[in-house]
Design a protein around this motif. Structure first.
Motif, short mmCIF file in Angstrom:
data_model
loop_
_atom_site.label_atom_id
_atom_site.label_comp_id
_atom_site.label_asym_id
_atom_site.label_seq_id
_atom_site.Cartn_x
_atom_site.Cartn_y
_atom_site.Cartn_z
N UNK A 139 0.84 -1.19 0.00
CA UNK A 139 0.00 0.00 0.00
C UNK A 139 0.88 1.26 0.00
N UNK A 140 1.89 1.27 0.88
CA UNK A 140 2.82 2.41 0.94
C UNK A 140 3.50 2.62 -0.41
N UNK A 141 3.89 1.52 -1.00
CA UNK A 141 4.59 1.58 -2.29
C UNK A 141 3.71 2.22 -3.35
N UNK A 142 2.45 1.82 -3.34
CA UNK A 142 1.49 2.36 -4.29
C UNK A 142 1.36 3.88 -4.12
N UNK A 143 1.27 4.30 -2.85
CA UNK A 143 1.14 5.73 -2.56
C UNK A 143 2.36 6.51 -3.02
N UNK A 183 12.83 -3.07 -0.78
CA UNK A 183 13.75 -3.91 -0.02
C UNK A 183 13.01 -4.63 1.12
N UNK A 184 12.20 -3.85 1.87
CA UNK A 184 11.42 -4.43 2.97
C UNK A 184 10.49 -5.52 2.49
N UNK A 185 9.86 -5.24 1.37
CA UNK A 185 8.92 -6.19 0.78
C UNK A 185 9.62 -7.49 0.40
N UNK A 187 12.29 -8.71 1.74
CA UNK A 187 12.67 -9.45 2.94
C UNK A 187 11.51 -10.25 3.52
N UNK A 188 10.35 -9.62 3.64
CA UNK A 188 9.19 -10.32 4.20
C UNK A 188 8.78 -11.47 3.27
N UNK A 189 8.86 -11.20 1.96
CA UNK A 189 8.50 -12.24 0.99
C UNK A 189 9.41 -13.45 1.13
N UNK A 190 10.69 -13.20 1.34
CA UNK A 190 11.64 -14.31 1.52
C UNK A 190 11.30 -15.10 2.78
N UNK A 191 10.95 -14.36 3.85
CA UNK A 191 10.56 -15.01 5.10
C UNK A 191 9.37 -15.95 4.86
N UNK A 192 8.42 -15.43 4.10
CA UNK A 192 7.20 -16.19 3.80
C UNK A 192 7.53 -17.43 2.95
N UNK A 193 8.41 -17.26 2.00
CA UNK A 193 8.84 -18.40 1.16
C UNK A 193 9.48 -19.49 2.02
N UNK A 194 10.30 -19.01 2.98
CA UNK A 194 10.96 -19.97 3.87
C UNK A 194 9.91 -20.75 4.65
N UNK A 195 8.87 -20.05 5.10
CA UNK A 195 7.78 -20.67 5.83
C UNK A 195 7.11 -21.76 4.98
N UNK A 196 6.92 -21.46 3.72
CA UNK A 196 6.31 -22.43 2.80
C UNK A 196 7.15 -23.70 2.70
#
Ligand SMILES: [Zn+2]
Length: 221
Positions: A139-143, A183-185, A187-196
């Motif tokens: 959302x922030x990125x879009x703004x 960059x933040x996005x 990192x979180x995406x990588x975390x989520x991938x790891x969870x998968x």
């Protein structure tokens, strides 16, 4: 617990510690202990208290530690003692109960499924937080992008040089913000991938149980 109708006893005290995250630590401990037993000591037989701090007291729930004690006839025996109420249980009793339970678990597909589901549920506990974080960042990125668009239009229609450099500075700031958000996005995406990838299946759980049991067996004096 105690759903099987058998006498509750030690298994009930012991089992909760084994199904939760501490199971992993138990394996680590077993592995670490395995290397350092029967060392230099000239004294009598050693016992590896692999379940120290993992076993909970049946009477008061306190954590139990391994120690040796002297029996009525003067012989040495190994036990776990509650740190709170000082109740003692013979070490072999606790350890055999764990072995039996592991054996049962590894052979029962229904229990395996439940354990697998529970393990996965715990692994997924962080997912909602991560997903919220991703949504917020997006959302922030879009703004930031929308703001940059407006500024660009302004820049094009501007005649004054002074005004232009001001807008350019703002655009630079927005560019930096966008990079940080990206960059933040990531990192979180990588975390989520790891969870998968961390999702376990029942075969893995069975293998882990087998490993614990094997190590346990190897430790027996
Ligand atoms: Zn106690």
């Amino acid at each position: 617990m105690g759903e099987s109708g058998e006498e509750p006893r030690l298994v009930d005290a012991v089992w909760p510690a084994i199904v939760n995250e501490e199971k992993f630590q138990a394996v680590q401990r077993l592995m670490a202990d395995k290397g350092q037993t029967h060392g230099s000591g000239a004294s009598s037989i050693q016992h590896v208290y692999s379940l120290s701090r993992l076993v909970h007291c049946k009477r008061c729930g306190g954590k139990m530690d391994g120690e040796s004690a002297t029996g009525r006839l003067g012989s040495k025996y190994f036990c776990y003692r509650c740190g709170e109420c000082l109740m003692r249980v013979a070490a072999h009793e606790v350890e055999d109960a764990i072995m039996d339970r592991l054996q049962l678990l590894a052979e029962d597909p229904e229990l395996l499924d439940r354990l697998t589901a529970e393990t996965n549920r715990k692994l997924q506990l962080d997912r909602p937080r991560m997903e919220r974080e991703i949504a917020g960042l997006e959302k922030d990125l879009k703004e930031v992008k929308a703001m940059a668009d407006i500024l660009l239009d302004e820049l094009i229609s501007m005649d004054q040089q002074a005004g232009r450099s001001l807008v350019k500075n703002k655009l630079n700031d927005l560019g930096q913000q966008q990079m940080d958000l990206d960059h933040g996005l990531e990192e979180v995406q990588q975390e989520l991938d790891r969870l998968d990838r961390e999702t376990v299946d029942s075969e893995l759980v069975q293998a882990a149980l087998g490993q614990v049991k094997e190590l346990f067996g190897a430790l027996k004096p």
